[in-house]
Design a protein around this motif. Structure first.
Motif, short mmCIF file in Angstrom:
data_model
loop_
_atom_site.label_atom_id
_atom_site.label_comp_id
_atom_site.label_asym_id
_atom_site.label_seq_id
_atom_site.Cartn_x
_atom_site.Cartn_y
_atom_site.Cartn_z
N ARG A 46 0.83 -1.21 0.00
CA ARG A 46 0.00 0.00 0.00
C ARG A 46 0.86 1.26 0.00
NH1 ARG A 46 -2.22 0.89 4.33
NH2 ARG A 46 -1.60 -0.89 5.58
N SER A 47 1.92 1.24 0.78
CA SER A 47 2.81 2.41 0.85
C SER A 47 3.50 2.65 -0.48
CB SER A 47 3.85 2.22 1.96
OG SER A 47 3.23 2.06 3.21
N ALA A 48 3.95 1.58 -1.13
CA ALA A 48 4.62 1.72 -2.43
C ALA A 48 3.68 2.23 -3.51
CB ALA A 48 5.24 0.38 -2.85
N LEU A 53 3.36 9.87 -1.34
CA LEU A 53 4.43 9.48 -0.43
C LEU A 53 5.73 9.27 -1.20
CD1 LEU A 53 5.43 8.59 2.40
CD2 LEU A 53 4.78 6.26 1.72
N ILE A 54 5.66 8.54 -2.29
CA ILE A 54 6.87 8.25 -3.08
C ILE A 54 7.47 9.54 -3.62
CG2 ILE A 54 7.77 6.98 -5.07
CD1 ILE A 54 6.72 5.31 -2.52
N ALA A 55 6.63 10.45 -4.09
CA ALA A 55 7.12 11.72 -4.64
C ALA A 55 7.73 12.62 -3.57
CB ALA A 55 5.98 12.45 -5.35
N SER A 56 7.42 12.39 -2.30
CA SER A 56 7.94 13.24 -1.23
C SER A 56 9.39 12.95 -0.88
CB SER A 56 7.08 13.09 0.03
OG SER A 56 7.33 11.84 0.67
N TRP A 78 10.68 1.90 6.48
CA TRP A 78 11.53 2.87 5.80
C TRP A 78 11.11 3.02 4.34
CZ3 TRP A 78 15.13 5.34 8.74
CH2 TRP A 78 15.47 4.74 9.94
N LEU A 79 11.16 4.23 3.85
CA LEU A 79 11.04 4.56 2.43
C LEU A 79 12.45 4.88 1.97
CD1 LEU A 79 9.37 5.32 -0.11
CD2 LEU A 79 9.10 7.61 0.91
N ILE A 80 12.94 4.17 0.95
CA ILE A 80 14.35 4.29 0.54
C ILE A 80 14.46 4.60 -0.95
CG2 ILE A 80 16.57 3.09 0.39
CD1 ILE A 80 15.62 1.32 2.73
N ALA A 81 15.32 5.56 -1.29
CA ALA A 81 15.64 5.86 -2.69
C ALA A 81 17.04 5.34 -2.99
CB ALA A 81 15.58 7.37 -2.94
N TRP A 82 17.17 4.69 -4.14
CA TRP A 82 18.40 4.04 -4.57
C TRP A 82 18.88 4.68 -5.87
CZ3 TRP A 82 19.53 -0.71 -1.93
CH2 TRP A 82 18.50 -1.18 -1.10
N PHE A 100 9.42 -6.12 1.72
CA PHE A 100 9.70 -4.89 0.99
C PHE A 100 9.02 -4.91 -0.36
CE2 PHE A 100 13.37 -7.43 -0.36
CZ PHE A 100 13.62 -7.04 -1.68
N ALA A 101 8.74 -3.71 -0.87
CA ALA A 101 8.07 -3.55 -2.15
C ALA A 101 8.79 -2.46 -2.94
CB ALA A 101 6.61 -3.14 -1.95
N THR A 102 8.92 -2.68 -4.23
CA THR A 102 9.52 -1.68 -5.11
C THR A 102 8.41 -0.75 -5.60
OG1 THR A 102 11.20 -3.27 -5.81
CG2 THR A 102 10.91 -1.33 -7.19
N ALA A 103 8.61 0.54 -5.41
CA ALA A 103 7.63 1.54 -5.82
C ALA A 103 7.95 2.13 -7.19
CB ALA A 103 7.55 2.66 -4.79
#
Length: 196
Positions: A46-48, A53-56, A78-82, A100-103
């Motif tokens: 749901r978070s992904a 949220l992802i854009a923030s 955690w929300l993580i950018a790679w 974990f889920a990839t957004a």
């Protein structure tokens, strides 16, 4: 530096934005009961899918960035950018299970289908056939049990990836490993104060 040799080169971002959780039978349970693996998987999915949220999450071209989220039932999330070419290195999550889920983008996970001893070793020789590999594109997710050993990489040369992770109980420690062929070596033990 190769993606596999990158360790925690990231910096903490001071953005905090909890994910709103709709009331469901699972979320209506008592606060005293811990979340299940299925609830963590549902949360990261749901978070992904939450585009706001992802854009923030600010994207840094040189290192991973992350924001702590409010996970279900006292879990750590955690929300993580790679950035392109970054990864975690081999590690486990001790006694925590998670999901974990990839957004956005795509992540590659290398993992071991073997349970490692909880303590008392510095070097292990792995048996043949324990290596697993999977691609997780946007919208894909997975859960894992306690003592799951893996490394996660963004192997893209040009595109950021973003993912959501949740663990329960909150991570007591992370063991980091190096790997040379079939030999896995314990290199470092990180405690929560090292990454929070």
């Amino acid at each position: 530096m190769s993606p596999r040799s990158l360790q925690r080169t990231s910096r903490t971002v001071s953005v905090s934005q909890p994910v709103s959780t709709p009331v469901t039978a699972a979320s209506a349970r008592t606060e005293a009961s811990p979340p299940t693996a299925a609830e963590l998987l549902d949360f990261v999915r749901r978070s992904a899918a939450d585009k706001d949220l992802i854009a923030s999450l600010p994207l840094d071209p040189e290192g991973r960035t992350w924001v702590r989220l409010e996970g279900p039932g006292g879990s750590e999330a955690w929300l993580i950018a790679w950035p392109p070419g970054t990864g975690t290195g081999w590690h486990d999550h001790a006694e925590s299970f998670g999901a974990f889920a990839t957004a956005a983008g795509e992540l590659k996970e290398y993992s071991l289908a073997a349970r490692l001893p909880a303590s008392g070793w510095k070097t292990l020789e792995l048996n043949e056939g324990v290596d697993r590999e999977r691609q997780l594109g946007a919208g894909q997710s997975r859960s894992f049990g306690k003592h799951h050993v893996h490394e996660v990489l963004n192997e893209s040369a040009a595109e950021h990836a973003v993912s959501v992770h949740a663990y329960y109980p909150p991570l007591p420690l992370i063991r980091r490993f190096s790997r040379s062929g079939a030999v896995l070596r314990l290199e470092q033990v990180e405690r929560p104060e090292d990454w929070q």
